[in-house]
Design a protein around this motif. Structure first.
Motif, PDB file in Angstrom:
ATOM      1  N   THR A  87      41.003 -31.391 -19.301  1.00 11.61           N
ATOM      2  CA  THR A  87      40.301 -32.590 -19.758  1.00 11.61           C
ATOM      3  C   THR A  87      39.068 -32.283 -20.589  1.00 11.61           C
ATOM      4  OG1 THR A  87      39.069 -32.640 -17.690  1.00 11.61           O
ATOM      5  CG2 THR A  87      41.093 -33.941 -17.789  1.00 11.61           C
ATOM      6  N   ALA A  88      38.805 -31.012 -20.889  1.00 10.65           N
ATOM      7  CA  ALA A  88      37.602 -30.665 -21.646  1.00 10.65           C
ATOM      8  C   ALA A  88      37.935 -29.724 -22.788  1.00 10.65           C
ATOM      9  CB  ALA A  88      36.584 -30.014 -20.721  1.00 10.65           C
ATOM     10  N   GLY A  89      37.276 -29.936 -23.922  1.00  6.81           N
ATOM     11  CA  GLY A  89      37.469 -29.062 -25.064  1.00  6.81           C
ATOM     12  C   GLY A  89      36.610 -29.503 -26.238  1.00  6.81           C
ATOM     13  N   LYS A  90      36.609 -28.709 -27.294  1.00  9.81           N
ATOM     14  CA  LYS A  90      35.838 -29.020 -28.481  1.00  9.81           C
ATOM     15  C   LYS A  90      36.779 -29.579 -29.547  1.00  9.81           C
ATOM     16  CE  LYS A  90      32.234 -26.353 -29.683  1.00  9.81           C
ATOM     17  NZ  LYS A  90      31.561 -25.137 -30.170  1.00  9.81           N
ATOM     18  N   LYS A  91      36.410 -30.666 -30.176  1.00  7.79           N
ATOM     19  CA  LYS A  91      37.269 -31.358 -31.140  1.00  7.79           C
ATOM     20  C   LYS A  91      37.680 -30.426 -32.274  1.00  7.79           C
ATOM     21  CE  LYS A  91      37.484 -35.566 -33.907  1.00  7.79           C
ATOM     22  NZ  LYS A  91      38.779 -36.014 -33.473  1.00  7.79           N
ATOM     23  N   GLY A  92      38.988 -30.408 -32.571  1.00 12.50           N
ATOM     24  CA  GLY A  92      39.507 -29.589 -33.655  1.00 12.50           C
ATOM     25  C   GLY A  92      39.793 -28.145 -33.281  1.00 12.50           C
ATOM     26  N   ARG A  93      39.421 -27.715 -32.106  1.00 12.43           N
ATOM     27  CA  ARG A  93      39.605 -26.327 -31.686  1.00 12.43           C
ATOM     28  C   ARG A  93      40.997 -26.135 -31.094  1.00 12.43           C
ATOM     29  NH1 ARG A  93      35.820 -22.038 -29.964  1.00 12.43           N
ATOM     30  NH2 ARG A  93      34.819 -22.857 -31.790  1.00 12.43           N
ATOM     31  N   MET A  94      41.644 -25.023 -31.444  1.00 12.76           N
ATOM     32  CA  MET A  94      42.963 -24.687 -30.898  1.00 12.76           C
ATOM     33  C   MET A  94      42.767 -23.889 -29.610  1.00 12.76           C
ATOM     34  SD  MET A  94      46.283 -24.803 -31.279  1.00 12.76           S
ATOM     35  CE  MET A  94      46.754 -25.043 -32.974  1.00 12.76           C
ATOM     36  N   TYR A  95      43.451 -24.307 -28.562  1.00  7.59           N
ATOM     37  CA  TYR A  95      43.390 -23.603 -27.285  1.00  7.59           C
ATOM     38  C   TYR A  95      44.773 -23.054 -26.938  1.00  7.59           C
ATOM     39  CZ  TYR A  95      38.771 -25.582 -26.524  1.00  7.59           C
ATOM     40  OH  TYR A  95      37.449 -25.904 -26.647  1.00  7.59           O
ATOM     41  N   TYR A  96      44.784 -21.851 -26.368  1.00  5.53           N
ATOM     42  CA  TYR A  96      46.011 -21.196 -25.939  1.00  5.53           C
ATOM     43  C   TYR A  96      45.970 -21.094 -24.417  1.00  5.53           C
ATOM     44  CZ  TYR A  96      46.183 -19.970 -30.831  1.00  5.53           C
ATOM     45  OH  TYR A  96      46.206 -20.047 -32.197  1.00  5.53           O
ATOM     46  N   TYR A  97      47.098 -21.345 -23.777  1.00  4.16           N
ATOM     47  CA  TYR A  97      47.168 -21.379 -22.321  1.00  4.16           C
ATOM     48  C   TYR A  97      48.225 -20.411 -21.812  1.00  4.16           C
ATOM     49  CZ  TYR A  97      44.712 -25.761 -23.059  1.00  4.16           C
ATOM     50  OH  TYR A  97      43.803 -26.704 -23.457  1.00  4.16           O
ATOM     51  N   LYS A  98      47.935 -19.795 -20.669  1.00  2.00           N
ATOM     52  CA  LYS A  98      48.901 -18.949 -19.966  1.00  2.00           C
ATOM     53  C   LYS A  98      48.814 -19.265 -18.489  1.00  2.00           C
ATOM     54  CE  LYS A  98      49.306 -14.928 -22.933  1.00  2.00           C
ATOM     55  NZ  LYS A  98      49.297 -13.472 -22.982  1.00  2.00           N
ATOM     56  N   ALA A  99      49.844 -18.883 -17.761  1.00  2.00           N
ATOM     57  CA  ALA A  99      49.862 -19.102 -16.315  1.00  2.00           C
ATOM     58  C   ALA A  99      50.297 -17.816 -15.615  1.00  2.00           C
ATOM     59  CB  ALA A  99      50.809 -20.233 -15.969  1.00  2.00           C
ATOM     60  N   GLN A 100      49.896 -17.710 -14.363  1.00  3.92           N
ATOM     61  CA  GLN A 100      50.206 -16.531 -13.571  1.00  3.92           C
ATOM     62  C   GLN A 100      50.607 -16.997 -12.173  1.00  3.92           C
ATOM     63  OE1 GLN A 100      46.777 -14.177 -12.240  1.00  3.92           O
ATOM     64  NE2 GLN A 100      47.786 -12.407 -13.131  1.00  3.92           N
ATOM     65  N   VAL A 101      51.620 -16.369 -11.612  1.00  5.12           N
ATOM     66  CA  VAL A 101      52.012 -16.647 -10.226  1.00  5.12           C
ATOM     67  C   VAL A 101      51.295 -15.645  -9.342  1.00  5.12           C
ATOM     68  CG1 VAL A 101      53.915 -16.584  -8.572  1.00  5.12           C
ATOM     69  CG2 VAL A 101      54.251 -17.627 -10.801  1.00  5.12           C
ATOM     70  N   ARG A 102      50.635 -16.162  -8.303  1.00  2.30           N
ATOM     71  CA  ARG A 102      49.921 -15.316  -7.347  1.00  2.30           C
ATOM     72  C   ARG A 102      50.476 -15.580  -5.957  1.00  2.30           C
ATOM     73  NH1 ARG A 102      45.160 -13.628 -10.076  1.00  2.30           N
ATOM     74  NH2 ARG A 102      43.932 -13.287  -8.207  1.00  2.30           N
TER      75      ARG A 102
END
Length: 128
Positions: A87-102
């Motif tokens: 729900t948070a970020g800077k306008k126009g900025r591209m964000y990359y996401y990854k996930a990990q199983v623990r």
């Protein structure tokens, strides 16, 4: 198969199962312009997660975010569900996401985790 009694054997089995997991992070934009990250798994990985839960371990997902595709992934949150709402970020900025199983034991001690570099990333531009 005979039941696994020895705790060390259970830990080794958990580590072997997590090493083989293939994870894919997928992103979607919600109606409120937030970004929803979903972890997709193939049938082999889903079966491995079920087997880990049957062994008595707790399986959680840790989500990471970065502004660079190749590096600088920072931990956002650890959840027991396969989805995460950013729900948070800077306008126009591209964000990359990854996930990990623990994988955690009954005392909450970390037993095994997947390598972050084997997860296929998801990316989304922030628009709010």
């Amino acid at each position: 198969e005979e039941p696994i009694d020895d705790n060390a054997e259970k830990v080794e089995k958990a580590k072997a199962l997590t090493k083989e997991m293939k994870l894919t992070a997928r992103s979607a934009k919600t109606a409120k312009k937030n970004i929803k990250i979903t972890v997709k798994t193939n049938s082999k990985t889903t079966a491995a997660i079920k087997e880990l839960k049957d062994l008595g371990y707790t399986v959680k997902y840790r989500y990471y975010r970065s502004t660079k595709k190749a590096s600088a992934y920072k931990s956002s949150v650890t959840k027991s569900t396969k989805t995460y709402l950013n729900t948070a970020g800077k306008k126009g900025r591209m964000y990359y996401y990854k996930a990990q199983v623990r994988v955690y034991d009954e005392n909450g001690k970390l037993i095994a985790k997947t390598a972050l570099k084997q997860c296929k990333y998801a990316n989304r531009a922030w628009s709010r």
